[in-house]
Design a protein around this motif. Sequence first.
Motif, PDB file in Angstrom:
ATOM      1  N   TYR A  96       0.726  -1.125  -0.238  1.00  0.00           N
ATOM      2  CA  TYR A  96       0.082  -0.137   0.027  1.00  0.00           C
ATOM      3  C   TYR A  96       1.198   1.295   0.039  1.00  0.00           C
ATOM      4  CZ  TYR A  96      -4.024  -2.936   0.745  1.00  0.00           C
ATOM      5  OH  TYR A  96      -5.464  -3.340  -0.264  1.00  0.00           O
ATOM      6  N   THR A  97       0.587   2.090  -0.737  1.00  0.00           N
ATOM      7  CA  THR A  97       1.510   3.434  -1.428  1.00  0.00           C
ATOM      8  C   THR A  97       0.582   4.355  -1.787  1.00  0.00           C
ATOM      9  OG1 THR A  97       3.586   4.195  -1.616  1.00  0.00           O
ATOM     10  CG2 THR A  97       2.009   2.916  -3.505  1.00  0.00           C
ATOM     11  N   ALA A 151      -7.143   3.848  -0.785  1.00  0.00           N
ATOM     12  CA  ALA A 151      -5.796   3.179  -1.105  1.00  0.00           C
ATOM     13  C   ALA A 151      -5.587   2.874  -2.413  1.00  0.00           C
ATOM     14  CB  ALA A 151      -6.375   2.088  -0.350  1.00  0.00           C
ATOM     15  N   PRO A 205      -4.596   7.235   2.631  1.00  0.00           N
ATOM     16  CA  PRO A 205      -5.505   6.347   3.411  1.00  0.00           C
ATOM     17  C   PRO A 205      -5.728   7.923   4.297  1.00  0.00           C
ATOM     18  CG  PRO A 205      -3.249   5.222   3.477  1.00  0.00           C
ATOM     19  CD  PRO A 205      -2.836   6.450   2.741  1.00  0.00           C
ATOM     20  N   GLU A 257      -9.467  -4.401   2.259  1.00  0.00           N
ATOM     21  CA  GLU A 257      -9.101  -3.592   3.025  1.00  0.00           C
ATOM     22  C   GLU A 257     -10.257  -1.931   2.867  1.00  0.00           C
ATOM     23  OE1 GLU A 257      -6.222  -0.545   4.873  1.00  0.00           O
ATOM     24  OE2 GLU A 257      -6.332  -3.160   4.800  1.00  0.00           O
ATOM     25  N   LEU A 265      -2.994   0.415  -4.693  1.00  0.00           N
ATOM     26  CA  LEU A 265      -2.083  -0.809  -4.079  1.00  0.00           C
ATOM     27  C   LEU A 265      -1.312  -1.387  -5.254  1.00  0.00           C
ATOM     28  CD1 LEU A 265      -2.297  -3.978  -2.474  1.00  0.00           C
ATOM     29  CD2 LEU A 265      -4.512  -4.370  -4.708  1.00  0.00           C
ATOM     30  N   LEU A 301      -8.090  -5.277  -2.615  1.00  0.00           N
ATOM     31  CA  LEU A 301      -9.018  -4.252  -2.324  1.00  0.00           C
ATOM     32  C   LEU A 301     -10.148  -4.390  -1.502  1.00  0.00           C
ATOM     33  CD1 LEU A 301      -8.276  -2.324  -5.821  1.00  0.00           C
ATOM     34  CD2 LEU A 301      -7.763  -1.625  -3.573  1.00  0.00           C
ATOM     35  N   ALA A 360      -6.633   0.644  -7.090  1.00  0.00           N
ATOM     36  CA  ALA A 360      -6.907   1.708  -5.665  1.00  0.00           C
ATOM     37  C   ALA A 360      -8.329   1.678  -5.618  1.00  0.00           C
ATOM     38  CB  ALA A 360      -6.492   3.137  -6.444  1.00  0.00           C
TER      39      ALA A 360
END
Length: 165
Positions: free
Chosen positions: A8-9, A58, A53, A109, A60, A106, A73
Amino acid sequence: MTGTRFVYTRSDDPRAQPLVDELSREYDERYGLNDGIPSSAELSRYPAERFAPETGGAFLLVERDGEVVAGGAFKRENESTVEIKRVWTSSAHRRQGLARVVMAELEREAAARGYTTVELTTGARQPEAVALYLSLGYRPLYDTAGDLEAIGYLPFTKRLPELDD
């Protein structure tokens, strides 16, 4: 999948750039110009913060043996809903179920963060995406027997299962 990990970035992470570049080329090849603007302009429609976040989003990346092979995302729409965007698999790694892996992660999450609904759209010239979303239980919000080109953007929705505590 052995050697596969989720990262996750942010969408402006340099590791994501090859996927974004390839997705841009694909959009432009499939859809061409839209009112004189390349279709890939859609990818810069939202700032990176929308997928962070701290704003409920998110971004990914899926790495396999250190190489980014897929990603996706979501961005927050409201307190209960996210919109999934930019699901992509590197052309060198297609037909391996990676889009399903991205979607499952996704969704997991989003549910873990308390979201209950997922929305997404795809284009009429992406039949593989339509087939994927239908196979994953997404409900089309358009007439599937209609002229998809005339409809243009094809919206879907899905209710997420509740997570056990």
